[in-house]
Write an enzyme that holds these catalytic residues in place. Structure first.
Site, PDB file in Angstrom:
ATOM      1  CB  CYS A 126      -1.024  -0.015   1.165  1.00 37.28           C
ATOM      2  SG  CYS A 126      -0.187  -0.595   2.691  1.00 37.28           S
ATOM      3  CG  HIS A 235      -0.689   4.111   4.879  1.00 40.87           C
ATOM      4  ND1 HIS A 235      -1.160   3.502   5.971  1.00 40.87           N
ATOM      5  CD2 HIS A 235      -0.270   2.872   4.284  1.00 40.87           C
ATOM      6  CE1 HIS A 235      -1.218   2.263   6.195  1.00 40.87           C
ATOM      7  NE2 HIS A 235      -0.490   1.636   5.262  1.00 40.87           N
TER       8      HIS A 235
HETATM    9  C1  2RA Z   1       1.052  -1.844   6.501  1.00 40.13           C
HETATM   10  N1  2RA Z   1       1.732  -1.800   4.274  1.00 40.13           N
HETATM   11  O1  2RA Z   1       0.489  -0.722   6.589  1.00 40.13           O
HETATM   12  C2  2RA Z   1       1.465  -2.583   5.467  1.00 40.13           C
HETATM   13  C3  2RA Z   1       0.712  -3.794   5.020  1.00 40.13           C
HETATM   14  N2  2RA Z   1      -0.574  -3.518   4.890  1.00 40.13           N
HETATM   15  O2  2RA Z   1       0.935  -2.559   7.853  1.00 40.13           O
END
Ligand code: 2RA
Length: 332
Positions: A126, A235
């Protein structure tokens, strides 16, 4: 089309079902797959109740496509079984991403490389997807030399257990079944996945290695610091990118505004910039805080936010399947 969703009871699996329905993907039969303990559990999809089935039951049904989000070890073991049976597997784990015989796909960047030989296709991590989507057209224009990225990652990236830990701590309780070695609420953890011998975490090295593969350029230098923060919408990433060529900021804005899947949110005079609360539930990668790095020539700073469960996982995977239909590699 007969579609299996492996890991259907997880956060990403649930998002995959939501995205398949929202995008009206041509599902004629759904096979929600989960661990033995969940077999028989009911899943609702487009108003129809389906029972969770076992991996072997799904395999025997010979699905046209199987979208996996069930961890690397299960993918490593099960994806080849489905592929040998003629199923196209799109895998969200890290199991196949760096396999030189497998494609690592962000559709807007490299779906055109898919061929009928591709039976197991890897969905990137991601935190990588949102970064390369924000950078690939700038790479085409100005050729990236080096990327320094710090991430601020949502607890949904860890899964339901982490979300529960945050909510319990937020309610003033001690987490009953913690996902992290430390409290996450009112804290940040510079620790995502496991530490490797070089002092980086697997999450950080995924961003380094996957970026080169997706952009098709091993000369790109990447260094990353991946941090978990107590949010749930998506994120965020602070990206500092050095180019080989000089650029004009006006051209950066023009190029990003013309980049599929990217939404420029950048009006600091009115406090407008990308935030997880605005990315949550959306597929767009939000880009803002664009500004020249005044400490180094040909270098740009940007802030990139995306819902890690959607474009960072489920939507990207479904878009790969959609592109395979468009390319005639999957029959409706
Ligand atoms: C996380 N990118 O954010 C990793 C797996 N989804 O923990």
């Amino acid at each position: 089309m007969k579609v299996a969703v492996v890991g259907a009871t997880g956060l990403v699996g649930g998002e995959m079902l939501k995205v398949l329905a929202e995008r009206n993907f041509p599902v004629t039969e759904l096979l929600p797959v989960a661990s033995e303990k969940s077999v028989g559990q009911q899943i609702e999809f487009r108003g129809v109740k389906y029972k969770v089935v076992s991996m072997d039951t799904a395999l025997a049904a010979r699905p046209d496509v199987a979208i996996f989000s069930a961890g690397g070890s299960i993918s490593k073991e099960q994806a080849p079984r489905f592929a040998e049976a003629g199923t196209v597997v799109i895998d969200n784990s890290s199991a196949w991403r760096m396999d030189p015989t497998k494609k690592l796909v962000v559709p807007e960047i490299n779906a055109k490389e898919l061929t009928p030989k591709d039976k197991i296709i890897a969905n990137p991590n991601c935190s990588t997807i949102q970064m390369v989507l924000a950078l690939h057209t700038l790479h085409e224009a100005f050729r990236i030399k080096r990327i320094v990225v710090s991430t601020y990652q949502s607890v949904t990236g860890t899964g339901k257990k982490a979300v529960d830990q945050l909510l319990e701590e937020r309610a003033g309780q001690v987490a009953s079944n913690p996902a992290y070695p430390h409290p996450i609420d009112l804290n940040v953890l510079p620790h995502i996945d496991v530490f490797e011998d070089n002092g980086y975490t697997k999450e950080e090295m995924k961003m380094v290695k996957e970026t080169k593969k997706i952009l098709g350029d091993d000369s790109i230098q990447v260094t990353a610091t991946a941090v978990r923060i107590p949010v749930m919408g998506g994120h965020s990433e602070a990206i500092n990118v050095e180019f080989e060529k000089e650029y004009e900021l006006a051209d950066v804005y023009r190029i990003l505004r013309a980049t599929a899947g990217v939404e420029v949110v950048d009006d600091v005079a009115h406090n407008r910039y990308p935030m997880p609360k605005d990315a949550h539930g959306k597929d767009a990668v939000l880009v803002g805080r664009l500004r020249r790095d005044e400490s180094q020539p040909r270098t740009l700073n940007m802030w990139v936010v995306a819902d890690n469960l959607r474009k960072g996982a489920a939507t990207n995977a479904v878009q790969i399947a959609e592109h395979m239909i468009q390319l005639g590699l999957l029959k409706v």
